[in-house]
Every structure is written in structure tokens, then in C-alpha cells.
Design an enzyme around this catalytic site. Structure first.
Site, PDB file in Angstrom:
ATOM      1  N   ASN A  60       0.831  -1.195   0.000  1.00 61.58           N
ATOM      2  CA  ASN A  60       0.000   0.000   0.000  1.00 61.58           C
ATOM      3  C   ASN A  60       0.868   1.248   0.000  1.00 61.58           C
ATOM      4  O   ASN A  60       1.746   1.359  -0.863  1.00 61.58           O
ATOM      5  CB  ASN A  60      -1.079  -0.022   1.090  1.00 61.58           C
ATOM      6  N   ASP A  61       0.719   2.162   0.903  1.00 64.10           N
ATOM      7  CA  ASP A  61       1.258   3.514   0.786  1.00 64.10           C
ATOM      8  C   ASP A  61       2.732   3.582   0.374  1.00 64.10           C
ATOM      9  O   ASP A  61       3.576   2.877   0.949  1.00 64.10           O
ATOM     10  CB  ASP A  61       1.138   4.244   2.125  1.00 64.10           C
ATOM     11  N   PRO A  62       3.066   4.485  -0.577  1.00 62.19           N
ATOM     12  CA  PRO A  62       4.468   4.863  -0.751  1.00 62.19           C
ATOM     13  C   PRO A  62       4.882   5.673   0.471  1.00 62.19           C
ATOM     14  O   PRO A  62       4.228   6.659   0.834  1.00 62.19           O
ATOM     15  CB  PRO A  62       4.459   5.716  -2.018  1.00 62.19           C
TER      16      PRO A  62
END
Length: 486
Positions: A60-62
């Protein structure tokens, strides 16, 4: 946009196999039975070629993309044990061109009391002396979200493989009384002003989105400011805030600490309620340490978005090598959890893009990084195609599932453009695109591309333009529709 009698519209689109037809859930659902179910074999169908994607499992998130000593570092939330959210670590990959990546061992993983139940998103800052520091959110045994720091164990290692959490210093920010400790996360890249470092942590107070501001002289001891950098009512939790300067003109990016008369600021927040990324352009009042959006912007989920597809938890960074600001964002799947487990992976990162301010100062402009062009293969060209109502012209010689398309439409006359109905609203152009879809005939068009089309057009994904004429100007909408068509 104002349009003359000759209208030229240029569209750059990257089509990929993993098409997202739905919205991600408002929170990460927990599936204990699947969290550590490792993929024995990974289905290659629908995996991408242009986008960043690990060989298997959930992403998921960078977290904290950065450029350091000639190397691009990309950190991201990753489950090393399965294809659903859980067991989250900071995965770490390095590259010299943001196209070809080498995966390293995780940079950060839960290991101490202050992050025992989670090592969540954060940012990287390069301190004087060329020393990178990561700030990230940890979840302690009481489910309190705290902000921690990590530094490279060996600065002489060009890949910065190993990161350590300085003994006795963490957490560097503890939610004080009045701060919602269960909604307090995702510290930003820090900036330097008047003898202090500053950074923002996302939160909420009741239904009010908050960007809490913290200051530090040494990057170790942080003090919460008396007021937030910015907040907005009825917007809910602000995840993954991003705050950075941008030039009034030109495409050149700026280091996060740059100020000046020719500089505006961008505040981006990821709204947990809608699971989309919204931004405003405004002024950073340095004397007051407040950010004020320009009055042409809507501050909330009716405002401007980076992207009108599945795009969330984005992060930008300044690339000093090429003087540009680069945007990364997470693209989640719309498959079911059981489908993700069967195929052995879930999620990709959107193509990195440069961002700059439009000359009208009312929106950001974006374009894929130039390095992406090295992935192009066979070049297929079509010129001077005359389109009439109902025409479908097939572009032959390419894969329908994965193609890089650069197309220009010329319209010799705007005399027959559809009038803009005063009952419509441009505050949510997406709704207008849906109401006036690709099958609803207008004065001219709609016209554009049918991606992922079956042979007899039983199914396709339209990406199309609509043009309207208001009393003062012409309005151009770029729309897409991921619904199935018969």
C-alpha cells in the site's frame, strides 16, 4: 479553459492490465486467516509492466521516496507474508532511473515497544551534512499512534540497506492530551524555517480534519505548535498529508524548505472517508505558521483531486538531480480478498509523475517522468484520421491490454458545441462525466479512446472528451468510465 476556433487536445494515457473498477474500503479490513498465507505461485495475468510492483504479496502507501547520492530510494508499506493487509513492514527498493529496481531487505519493521503493533507511513528528510532521517508512525501496545525516527546504520553504504531506531529517543512525538491517539499518523517531510525544523502529522478532532504542526531545533525534540498548520470541518481523518512549495511558473521543482515571492504552497490530504487524495493551492503565512488555501479552492471532498481513479496515500519528493518534484501514489485492487489471495498479490504503485503549477495558478499539472519512455517498444502511428459520429477506428499492431498512447484531436469548428446547462455543477466534474457518459451524444462528440475493448465492443473502457460552451468560455472535460458496456 478558453478555446479558439481551432481546438487541439493532447492526451497521454498508460493503459494497464490491472483495471480498477471500484473504490477501496474506508479502512484496512483485517483478515487474520489470510495475513500470513504466502503465495505458492503468483498468477501473472493482469500484472503490470510499466508500474512498480513487487513479485508477490500486498503493498500500500508509498512511504518515503527520496534521492540520495545518485540513488533513488523507494520505501513502501508491504506485507512480506501474504496478499492482504497485515504484518506491515517498510519494504525498500533502489534504482538509478526509477524504472529498473533492486529490492532490498525491509528498512523498518516492528521491533520495539513504540512500534510493536505497527510500523506505518512516514517521510524522509535530508538533514545538513547529507544525513537522511526517516519519521514514521508506530503503534504501541496500547494502540496509540506515535511518531518515531530511524537513521541509516552506515552512511557509506550506497544502498542504505540497514536502518536503526536511535536508542532512547523514540517516540519523538507522543500524542498529548486533546489529541486523538488512535488517529494521529503519517508525518510529512520536514522543512527548515527561522531556526526550526517543522513537520505535520495528520489527525482529526471529531469530524474536523487536522494537520498538526510540530517544531524542532535538533530533529530529536519536537514541540507541538499552539495551532495546526491547517484544518477543515466535516472532512474526517487526514491521512498522509503532504506540504510542499511550488513555483508560480515553470516546471522546475523545489526543495521542501524553499520560500519566496514566486512560490505558492500545496497541501494534499488523503481523506479516510472517501479514500481519495485532495489538494489545494495556497499561501504559507510564515509569520503565523499557517497555511491558507486560495479562495478559488474548495477545502474538502468536493475539491480538486490528484487523480480521479483509484489513487490514494500519495507522497511527493524533490529530485535535486533533475530539479523536479515527483509524485507517487498507491493504486489498490478492486478484486475480492479471496481473489487477491488466489492470485498471490494485491496493489501497485501508480506511475511516478512530475507536478508543477498551471499558469492560471488554479490547479496542478502532471506528466509521467521522462524515464518512462525507455519502456516503449514498437511504435505504431496513425495520422489524419477523420472521425464522424459513430465511427470506431481500430489501432492495430499493439496489445490492447498494455499500451502507451499519445493522441491529439483537432476540431476545426466549435459552432455545434453543446451549451453548458446552468443546472450542472463543475464542483464535481466526475458526476457530470457520469451523467453525460460516453454514449450520450453531444454537439461534438463525445470523442476519445476505447481501451481494453473486446473484438465486437461488447466490453470496453471509454476515455473520452466532452466539450461545453458557457456564456464566457468553452469547458473541456476529460472523462473515463470503468463500468462494463454491452
Amino acid at each position: 479553459m478558453a478555446v479558439s476556433k481551432l481546438l487541439s487536445l493532447t492526451l497521454f494515457i498508460t493503459f494497464l492490465c490491472a483495471v480498477n473498477n471500484g473504490r477501496v474500503e474506508a479502512t484496512h479490513e483485517i483478515y487474520p486467516q489470510f495475513q500470513s498465507l504466502s503465495a505458492v505461485s503468483v498468477h501473472q495475468l493482469h500484472r503490470t509492466a510499466f508500474h512498480f510492483q513487487p513479485p508477490k504479496n500486498w503493498i500500500n502507501d508509498p512511504n518515503a521516496p527520496m534521492y540520495y547520492n545518485g540513488i533513488y530510494h523507494f520505501f513502501y508499506q508491504y506485507n512480506p507474508k501474504g496478499a492482504v493487509w497485515g504484518n506491515i513492514v517498510w519494504a525498500h527498493s533502489v534504482s538509478k532511473d526509477m524504472i529498473n529496481w533492486k529490492a532490498l531487505e525491509p528498512a523498518i519493521y516492528p521491533s520495539h515497544r513504540f512500534d510493536r503493533k505497527g510500523a506505518w507511513s512516514g517521510s524522509a528528510t535530508i538533514l545538513p551534512g547529507n544525513k537522511p532521517v526517516i519519521l514514521y508512525t508506530g503503534v504501541d501496545p496500547n494502540d496509540r499512534q506515535v511518531q518515531n525516527s530511524a537513521v541509516p546504520a552506515n552512511l557509506s553504504d550506497p544502498y542504505l540497506r540497514k536502518w536503526i531506531k536511535p536508542a532512547g529517543l523514540n517516540p519523538v512525538v507522543d500524542p498529548e492530551a486533546g489529541v486523538n491517539a488512535s488517529a494521529f499518523r503519517d508525518p510529512t517531510t520536514a522543512w527548515w524555517l527561522s531556526g526550526h525544523w517543522r513537520m505535520v502529522v495528520g489527525s482529526k478532532r471529531n469530524h474536523r480534519g487536522m494537520a498538526y504542526l510540530y517544531r524542532s531545533r535538533d530533529f530529536i525534540h519536537w514541540i507541538k505548535a499552539k495551532h495546526p498548520l491547517h484544518s477543515a470541518p466535516r472532512t474526517g481523518m487526514w491521512e498522509c498529508p503532504d506540504f510542499y512549495p511550488i513555483l508560480l511558473s515553470g516546471k522546475q521543482g523545489l526543495d521542501t524548505s524553499v520560500l519566496g515571492k514566486q512560490v505558492k504552497h500545496i497541501l494534499k490530504v488523503s481523506l479516510d472517508v472517501t479514500r481519495y487524495d485532495y489538494y489545494t493551492v495556497g499561501t504559507y503565512l510564515t509569520d503565523e505558521d499557517r497555511y491558507v488555501p486560495d479562495n478559488t479552492f474548495i477545502d474538502g471532498w468536493a475539491g480538486l483531486r490528484y487523480d480521479y481513479g483509484n489513487f490514494y496515500a500519495s507522497k511527493t519528493f524533490f529530485d535535486p538531480a533533475k530539479k523536479r518534484r515527483i509524485l507517487w501514489g498507491w493504486v489498490n485492487e478492486s478484486d475480492t480478498t479471496s481473489d487477491d489471495v488466489r492470485k498471490g498479490w494485491a496493489g501497485i504503485q501508480a506511475i511516478p509523475r512530475i507536478v508543477w503549477l498551471d499558469p492560471n495558478q488554479r490547479q496542478l499539472m502532471q506528466w509521467p517522468i521522462q524515464e518512462l519512455e525507455t519502456l516503449r517498444g514498437t511504435n505504431v502511428k496513425m495520422n489524419h484520421q477523420m472521425l464522424k459520429t459513430g465511427d470506431h477506428i481500430e489501432v492495430k499492431g499493439i496489445s490492447a491490454a498494455q499500451a502507451d498512447v499519445d493522441v491529439t484531436f483537432y476540431i476545426p469548428s466549435l459552432d455545434k458545441v453543446e451549451a453548458f446547462n446552468l443546472g450542472w455543477s463543475l464542483t464535481d466534474a466526475q458526476l457530470l462525466c457520469a451523467k453525460k457518459g460516453s454514449k450520450v451524444q453531444g454537439g461534438i462528440g463525445p470523442f476519445g479512446l476505447l481501451a481494453l475493448a473486446s473484438e465486437n465492443l461488447e466490453e470496453y473502457t471509454p476515455v473520452f472528451f466532452r466539450i461545453f460552451k458557457s456564456s464566457q468560455k468553452h469547458i473541456v472535460l476529460l472523462c473515463s468510465d470503468a463500468r462494463r458496456f454491452d
